[in-house]
Design a protein around this motif. Structure first.
Motif, PDB file in Angstrom:
ATOM      1  N   ARG A 385       0.821  -1.216   0.000  1.00 22.25           N
ATOM      2  CA  ARG A 385       0.000   0.000   0.000  1.00 22.25           C
ATOM      3  C   ARG A 385       0.859   1.273   0.000  1.00 22.25           C
ATOM      4  O   ARG A 385       0.669   2.170  -0.822  1.00 22.25           O
ATOM      5  CB  ARG A 385      -0.936   0.005   1.214  1.00 22.25           C
ATOM      6  CG  ARG A 385      -2.007   1.092   1.179  1.00 22.25           C
ATOM      7  CD  ARG A 385      -2.754   1.216   2.503  1.00 22.25           C
ATOM      8  NE  ARG A 385      -1.846   1.517   3.617  1.00 22.25           N
ATOM      9  CZ  ARG A 385      -1.293   2.704   3.844  1.00 22.25           C
ATOM     10  NH1 ARG A 385      -1.551   3.713   3.041  1.00 22.25           N
ATOM     11  NH2 ARG A 385      -0.470   2.881   4.870  1.00 22.25           N
ATOM     12  N   LEU A 435      -4.831  -6.447  -4.400  1.00 25.74           N
ATOM     13  CA  LEU A 435      -5.984  -5.529  -4.378  1.00 25.74           C
ATOM     14  C   LEU A 435      -6.453  -5.295  -2.950  1.00 25.74           C
ATOM     15  O   LEU A 435      -6.729  -4.168  -2.550  1.00 25.74           O
ATOM     16  CB  LEU A 435      -7.125  -6.091  -5.236  1.00 25.74           C
ATOM     17  CG  LEU A 435      -6.895  -6.002  -6.754  1.00 25.74           C
ATOM     18  CD1 LEU A 435      -7.916  -6.845  -7.502  1.00 25.74           C
ATOM     19  CD2 LEU A 435      -6.950  -4.547  -7.233  1.00 25.74           C
ATOM     20  N   ARG A 436      -6.517  -6.378  -2.173  1.00 25.95           N
ATOM     21  CA  ARG A 436      -6.937  -6.240  -0.778  1.00 25.95           C
ATOM     22  C   ARG A 436      -5.983  -5.315  -0.023  1.00 25.95           C
ATOM     23  O   ARG A 436      -6.410  -4.456   0.726  1.00 25.95           O
ATOM     24  CB  ARG A 436      -6.937  -7.619  -0.105  1.00 25.95           C
ATOM     25  CG  ARG A 436      -8.317  -8.012   0.326  1.00 25.95           C
ATOM     26  CD  ARG A 436      -8.347  -9.374   0.973  1.00 25.95           C
ATOM     27  NE  ARG A 436      -9.342 -10.155   0.272  1.00 25.95           N
ATOM     28  CZ  ARG A 436      -9.274 -11.434   0.026  1.00 25.95           C
ATOM     29  NH1 ARG A 436      -8.213 -12.131   0.409  1.00 25.95           N
ATOM     30  NH2 ARG A 436     -10.238 -12.034  -0.602  1.00 25.95           N
ATOM     31  N   LEU A 438      -4.340  -2.971  -1.175  1.00 24.59           N
ATOM     32  CA  LEU A 438      -4.532  -1.598  -1.642  1.00 24.59           C
ATOM     33  C   LEU A 438      -5.889  -1.036  -1.210  1.00 24.59           C
ATOM     34  O   LEU A 438      -6.258   0.070  -1.589  1.00 24.59           O
ATOM     35  CB  LEU A 438      -4.412  -1.538  -3.170  1.00 24.59           C
ATOM     36  CG  LEU A 438      -3.017  -1.840  -3.743  1.00 24.59           C
ATOM     37  CD1 LEU A 438      -3.055  -1.926  -5.260  1.00 24.59           C
ATOM     38  CD2 LEU A 438      -2.007  -0.790  -3.298  1.00 24.59           C
ATOM     39  N   GLN A 440      -8.809  -2.243  -2.045  1.00 26.49           N
ATOM     40  CA  GLN A 440      -9.751  -2.311  -3.168  1.00 26.49           C
ATOM     41  C   GLN A 440     -10.616  -3.571  -3.055  1.00 26.49           C
ATOM     42  O   GLN A 440     -10.194  -4.547  -2.451  1.00 26.49           O
ATOM     43  CB  GLN A 440      -8.973  -2.395  -4.490  1.00 26.49           C
ATOM     44  CG  GLN A 440      -8.114  -1.204  -4.785  1.00 26.49           C
ATOM     45  CD  GLN A 440      -8.934   0.018  -5.154  1.00 26.49           C
ATOM     46  OE1 GLN A 440      -9.990  -0.097  -5.755  1.00 26.49           O
ATOM     47  NE2 GLN A 440      -8.442   1.191  -4.777  1.00 26.49           N
ATOM     48  N   ALA A 452      -9.119  -4.984 -13.122  1.00 26.59           N
ATOM     49  CA  ALA A 452      -9.156  -3.936 -12.091  1.00 26.59           C
ATOM     50  C   ALA A 452      -7.727  -3.529 -11.714  1.00 26.59           C
ATOM     51  O   ALA A 452      -7.403  -2.341 -11.631  1.00 26.59           O
ATOM     52  CB  ALA A 452      -9.908  -4.451 -10.865  1.00 26.59           C
ATOM     53  N   ILE A 456      -5.575   0.169 -11.917  1.00 29.58           N
ATOM     54  CA  ILE A 456      -4.949   0.798 -10.748  1.00 29.58           C
ATOM     55  C   ILE A 456      -3.441   0.973 -10.945  1.00 29.58           C
ATOM     56  O   ILE A 456      -2.866   2.023 -10.680  1.00 29.58           O
ATOM     57  CB  ILE A 456      -5.234  -0.045  -9.486  1.00 29.58           C
ATOM     58  CG1 ILE A 456      -6.713   0.054  -9.137  1.00 29.58           C
ATOM     59  CG2 ILE A 456      -4.360   0.399  -8.324  1.00 29.58           C
ATOM     60  CD1 ILE A 456      -7.174  -0.976  -8.139  1.00 29.58           C
TER      61      ILE A 456
END
Ligand SMILES: *Cc1c(COP(=O)(O)O)cnc(C)c1O
Length: 494
Positions: A385, A435-436, A438, A440, A452, A456
Motif C-alpha cells: 500500500r 488488491l486487498r 490496496l 480495493q 481492475a 490501478i
C-alpha cells in the motif's frame, strides 16, 4: 579450469556439470555443489557493456565447463528470446532509492522463468552429451511458481515427461488456474492434500527410492529434477545478479567495485544462494538480506544459529515462501563448514531425526555477510500500500516482504549501500492479495480482478494472464502424500 560437482553429503563421485544437471539430486540424497567457484574472467566494466545473453554466457561458461561454447550459446539463445516481454529480460525499476530487479517478465510471470526457460535445453543437451537415451522424467514439487514455470519449459519437449505436485489449498487462484490448464501431451499435474513440505519431502523420497528407480530404468525412464535442488536451476540465477550489478555501473549509479546489497524474498533459499555465489565469483556485495514471511525459520536461523522446523506452518499471501525446510540452505551449510560433507551430513541427519540442528560458532562467523528479517501479513500489506501511495509502483506480496525487510534493515543499521531488491513475481499473479492490500474490492472472477489491477497499476494485463481466459481445465487429479508414488507410476504406465 574445469568445475566438477560433488554431493554435499560426501557420497558418490565428482561429476561433470552436465551429469549433475541430468541427475538433479546426488545418489545419497545430497545436493550437488561446485568443487570451487571460479572468478569472473571479464572486468566489471566489460560485463557492463554486454546484453543479457552475453552476460549469461560469460557467467555460465565458468560453471558449466563441460558444455562447449556453441552448446551453451544455443541454450541461451533458445531461452532468453521473445518469450520474455522485454528485450532487457531483467529490467530494473527505481523506487524510493532502491532498485527493483524485475525477474517476472518471462512466460509465467515469476522469477522461476529465469532458470526454467533454459533448464530444458541444458538438460536435453546434457542427455545428448552423456549418450543417455532414456526419457527424462521431471518430478517436481511446487509451492506454486516452479510448477508452472517448469511445465511451460518442458511441455512437448521431446524426450521428456513432467509430473508436478502442488499443495491443493496452498497456491493462489491464478497459480492454480495456470497449472490445471497446462497443455502438452507429456504433462501431468496433481493436487496434494497437504502442504508444500509434504510435497517436497515425498518427491525427494520417490526420487531416491531404489525400487522405484529400478522400475523406471527397466522401462527406459530416468528421473531428474526441475526444483532448485538442481544445479541447472542455480547457475542461470547467478547471471541476473551479475547483470543487475553491471547495469548499475553502466547507468552510472555506482562505480565498478562499489559494494551493493541484495535483498531477496526467500523460501527454499535458492535465489539468495545464487546471489551469494555471484558475490563469491567477484560481484562486490556488502550484505545479503534474507527476507522471510511469517514462516520465519530462516530469520531465526540467522539470528540464533539454530535451524528449527518444529513450528506451526502458516499459509500467507506470499505462498511461494511458505516453506519450513529450505532445501538449498544445505549448500550454504556445507560451504560454511569449510566444504565439509561429513559435518553437513551429520547436521542433515539431525534435521530429519529431530527437526533441528545448531551450527558451530566458527560456522556462524562465516555467515556475517547475511542478515535476516521478516514481514508479518500486516507488514506485507502495508508495504504494498505505502509504496503504491508514494510512487504509483505496484509490487507483489513476495517482493513486498523484501521491501519491508529492507526498510527495517536500513532504519536499524543506517546502511546507505545501494540496494537491489529481487522482485520475484508480477502483482498480477497474486492480484487478490494485492488488491486487498490496496484497500480495493477483491471479490469475484480472477480474470476480472486482473482488469481492475491493470487500471490501478496503470500497466497492461500480462499475456500470461490474458491467455488464461477461456483456457480449458485439463488436470483435476488430487491425492494424498501416500498416493503420490502411485500417481507417478500410473502416469508413466509402469
Ligand atoms: C520461489 C519464489 C520465491 C522463493 O525463492 P527461493 O529460491 O525458493 O528462495 C520468492 N518469490 C516468488 C514469487 C517465488 O516464486
Amino acid at each position: 579450469m574445469n568445475v566438477y560437482y560433488q554431493s554435499t553429503r560426501g557420497g558418490g563421485e565428482k561429476v561433470t556439470a552436465s551429469k549433475a544437471i541430468l541427475m538433479g539430486l546426488a545418489e545419497d540424497g545430497g545436493l550437488f555443489v561446485p568443487d570451487h567457484l571460479p572468478k569472473l574472467d571479464r572486468s566489471l566494466e566489460e560485463l557492463a557493456a554486454e546484453d543479457y545473453k552475453e552476460c549469461a554466457h560469460d557467467v555460465m561458461k565458468l560453471l558449466l565447463t563441460d558444455y562447449s561454447e556453441e552448446e551453451l550459446k544455443e541454450c541461451i539463445a533458445k531461452a532468453y528470446d521473445s518469450k520474455f516481454d522485454t528485450p532487457e529480460i531483467a529490467p530494473m525499476a527505481e523506487a524510493e532509492g532502491a532498485y527493483y530487479l524485475e525477474l517476472f517478465h518471462g512466460k509465467t510471470i515469476a522469477f522461476k522463468d529465469m532458470a526454467l526457460s533454459i533448464l530444458p535445453h541444458l538438460m536435453i543437451t546434457a542427455a545428448r552429451k552423456n549418450k543417455d537415451e532414456r526419457t527424462i522424467v521431471i518430478l517436481t514439487a511446487t509451492s506454486g511458481d516452479t510448477g508452472k514455470a517448469a511445465l511451460a519449459g518442458f511441455a512437448d519437449v521431446p524426450g521428456t515427461k513432467i509430473i508436478v505436485f502442488y499443495p491443493k489449498d496452498g497456491v493462489s487462484p491464478i497459480q492454480k488456474r495456470q497449472m490445471i490448464t497446462q497443455t502438452g501431451s507429456n504433462t501431468c499435474v496433481i493436487g496434494v492434500d497437504g502442504n508444500f513440505d509434504d510435497c517436497q519431502t515425498e518427491v525427494k523420497r520417490i526420487f531416491t527410492d531404489e525400487a522405484e528407480n529400478r522400475k523406471l530404468n527397466g522401462n527406459g525412464y530416468r528421473f531428474s529434477s526441475a526444483n532448485s535442488i538442481n544445479i541447472g536451476r542455480l547457475v542461470p540465477q547467478i547471471v541476473y545478479y551479475v547483470y543487475a550489478y553491471t547495469r548499475l555501473v553502466r547507468e552510472g549509479r555506482i562505480k565498478a567495485g562499489d559494494p551493493v546489497n541484495f535483498c531477496v524474498p526467500t523460501g527454499n533459499f535458492g535465489n539468495i544462494l545464487a546471489a551469494y555465489y555471484a558475490g563469491q565469483m567477484g560481484i562486490p556485495v556488502h550484505k545479503l538480506i534474507c527476507a522471510s514471511n511469517s514462516n520465519r525459520v530462516l530469520y531465526d536461523f540467522f539470528t540464533t544459529g539454530t535451524y528449527d522446523r518444529n513450528r506451526r506452518f502458516v499459509l500467507t499471501m506470499s505462498p511461494s515462501m511458505d516453506i519450513l525446510v529450505s532445501s538449498n540452505l544445505e549448500r550454504l551449510i556445507y560451504h560454511i563448514a569449510g566444504d565439509d560433507a561429513g559435518k553437513n551430513a551429520e547436521l542433515m541427519k539431525e534435521l530429519s531425526a529431530e527437526g533441528k540442528y545448531s551450527i558451530t560458532p566458527e560456522m556462524r562467523e562465516k555467515l556475517r555477510i547475511f542478515t535476516g528479517g521478516y514481514a508479518s501479513e500486516e507488514d506485507t500489506a502495508e508495504a504494498i500500500r505505502s509504496l503504491y501511495e508514494d510512487t504509483g509502483y505496484v509490487i507483489d506480496p513476495h517482493t513486498a516482504v523484501a521491501r519491508h525487510v529492507y526498510q527495517q534493515y536500513a532504519k536499524e543499521s543506517g546502511d546507505k549501500t545501494p540496494t537491489v531488491i529481487a522482485s520475484t513475481a508480477s502483482p498480477f499473479k497474486f492480484e487478490t492479495s494485492v488488491l486487498r492490500s490496496l484497500g480495493q474490492p477483491a471479490e469475484g472472477d480472477d480474470l476480472a480482478l486482473a482488469d481492475a489491477l491493470s487500471r490501478i497499476a496503470n500497466v497492461p494485463v500480462p499475456e500470461a494472464v490474458e491467455s488464461l481466459r477461456g483456457a480449458a481445465v485439463r488436470h483435476t487429479k488430487v491425492t494424498d502424500r501416500a498416493g503420490m508414488e502411485r500417481e507417478v507410476s500410473a502416469f508413466l504406465g509402469i
